[in-house]
Design an enzyme around this catalytic site. Sequence first.
Site, PDB file in Angstrom:
ATOM      1  N   SER A  92      26.198  38.303 -58.377  1.00  0.00           N
ATOM      2  CA  SER A  92      25.873  37.336 -58.982  1.00  0.00           C
ATOM      3  C   SER A  92      25.253  36.197 -58.013  1.00  0.00           C
ATOM      4  CB  SER A  92      27.199  36.673 -59.638  1.00  0.00           C
ATOM      5  OG  SER A  92      26.825  35.226 -59.992  1.00  0.00           O
TER       6      SER A  92
ATOM      7  N   HIS B  51      22.753  39.265 -61.352  1.00  0.00           N
ATOM      8  CA  HIS B  51      22.948  38.606 -62.481  1.00  0.00           C
ATOM      9  C   HIS B  51      22.838  37.086 -62.071  1.00  0.00           C
ATOM     10  CE1 HIS B  51      25.967  37.822 -65.763  1.00  0.00           C
ATOM     11  NE2 HIS B  51      26.197  37.131 -65.026  1.00  0.00           N
TER      12      HIS B  51
ATOM     13  N   ASP C  89      23.724  33.242 -63.403  1.00  0.00           N
ATOM     14  CA  ASP C  89      24.589  32.513 -64.222  1.00  0.00           C
ATOM     15  C   ASP C  89      23.664  30.995 -64.570  1.00  0.00           C
ATOM     16  OD1 ASP C  89      26.876  33.933 -64.858  1.00  0.00           O
ATOM     17  OD2 ASP C  89      27.167  33.759 -62.559  1.00  0.00           O
TER      18      ASP C  89
ATOM     19  N   MET D 271      24.335  27.414 -66.321  1.00  0.00           N
ATOM     20  CA  MET D 271      25.449  26.441 -67.040  1.00  0.00           C
ATOM     21  C   MET D 271      24.742  25.292 -67.290  1.00  0.00           C
ATOM     22  SD  MET D 271      28.343  27.594 -64.343  1.00  0.00           S
ATOM     23  CE  MET D 271      28.434  28.786 -63.205  1.00  0.00           C
TER      24      MET D 271
ATOM     25  N   HIS E 225      22.573  35.110 -67.479  1.00  0.00           N
ATOM     26  CA  HIS E 225      23.897  34.979 -68.379  1.00  0.00           C
ATOM     27  C   HIS E 225      23.546  33.623 -68.772  1.00  0.00           C
ATOM     28  CE1 HIS E 225      28.543  34.298 -68.615  1.00  0.00           C
ATOM     29  NE2 HIS E 225      27.871  34.171 -69.708  1.00  0.00           N
TER      30      HIS E 225
ATOM     31  N   MET F  75      25.204  30.301 -70.200  1.00  0.00           N
ATOM     32  CA  MET F  75      26.228  29.496 -70.477  1.00  0.00           C
ATOM     33  C   MET F  75      26.079  28.119 -70.907  1.00  0.00           C
ATOM     34  SD  MET F  75      28.984  30.829 -67.739  1.00  0.00           S
ATOM     35  CE  MET F  75      27.915  31.249 -66.495  1.00  0.00           C
TER      36      MET F  75
ATOM     37  N   MET G 299      33.792  38.510 -70.526  1.00  0.00           N
ATOM     38  CA  MET G 299      34.252  37.452 -69.482  1.00  0.00           C
ATOM     39  C   MET G 299      35.623  37.802 -69.123  1.00  0.00           C
ATOM     40  SD  MET G 299      31.715  35.883 -68.704  1.00  0.00           S
ATOM     41  CE  MET G 299      32.640  34.651 -67.375  1.00  0.00           C
TER      42      MET G 299
ATOM     43  N   ASP H 110      32.449  40.355 -66.342  1.00  0.00           N
ATOM     44  CA  ASP H 110      32.388  39.299 -65.465  1.00  0.00           C
ATOM     45  C   ASP H 110      33.460  38.553 -65.016  1.00  0.00           C
ATOM     46  OD1 ASP H 110      31.396  37.210 -63.754  1.00  0.00           O
ATOM     47  OD2 ASP H 110      29.765  36.614 -65.277  1.00  0.00           O
TER      48      ASP H 110
END
Length: 216
Positions: free
Chosen positions: A7, A32, A34, A36, A65, A67, A136, A175
């Site tokens: 990540s 990866h 993330d 957000m 990913h 979110m 998750m 994850d």
Amino acid sequence: MVKISPSVLTADFTKLGEAIKELDFAKTDMLHLDVMDGIFVPNISFGFPVMKPVRKATAKVLDVHLMIVEPEKYVKRFVDAGADYVTFHYEATEHIDLCIDEIRKAGAKVGISIKPGTEPEVLDKWLDQLDLILVMSVEPGFGGQKFMPSSIAKCEYLAKKKQELGLENLIIEVDGGISAANSRLLFDAGAEALVAGSSVFGAPDPEQAIVDMINS
């Protein structure tokens, strides 16, 4: 073949390019990212401006990913910025079919993620349309949380469905709180890719940390 997807969120952003180039030689073929938005999850991370230089810095598969709320509005822009997989949350949109179509139409592979409180059965109707399911094993939005063992049973359920439906190319990914202490439990339960943050980028030897998780 099992995979570790480090990540990027946990990397030192003052040396991000160096960290990514170092992992180009590591035993992994995915990174990866993330994303957000401060709405679906309480924290805010990064978006398109960071993705573009990451894409330039590596030939690894970019596993993005999201979110964020209403992901269907943004998935094409993430694909244009270099995402190979775009994973959105089941809980973040009322337009799952549209989101799947938009990702596929933009040329990327499709992933759906479920939070710890969501049972994997909710995804049954879409399984044959997916390339990746992200389970998750912590609440999304915060790093450094403890691994939730309930994710193991979810992997077992999804692995059974995958076999029943003959979905050979569907990747089951996990994850949250991943390390060499639990990676083998997840691989044995049917997971094929594990997202690892501080256990890779916070390790004295990130490459060896990846090997340890794979060989645990």
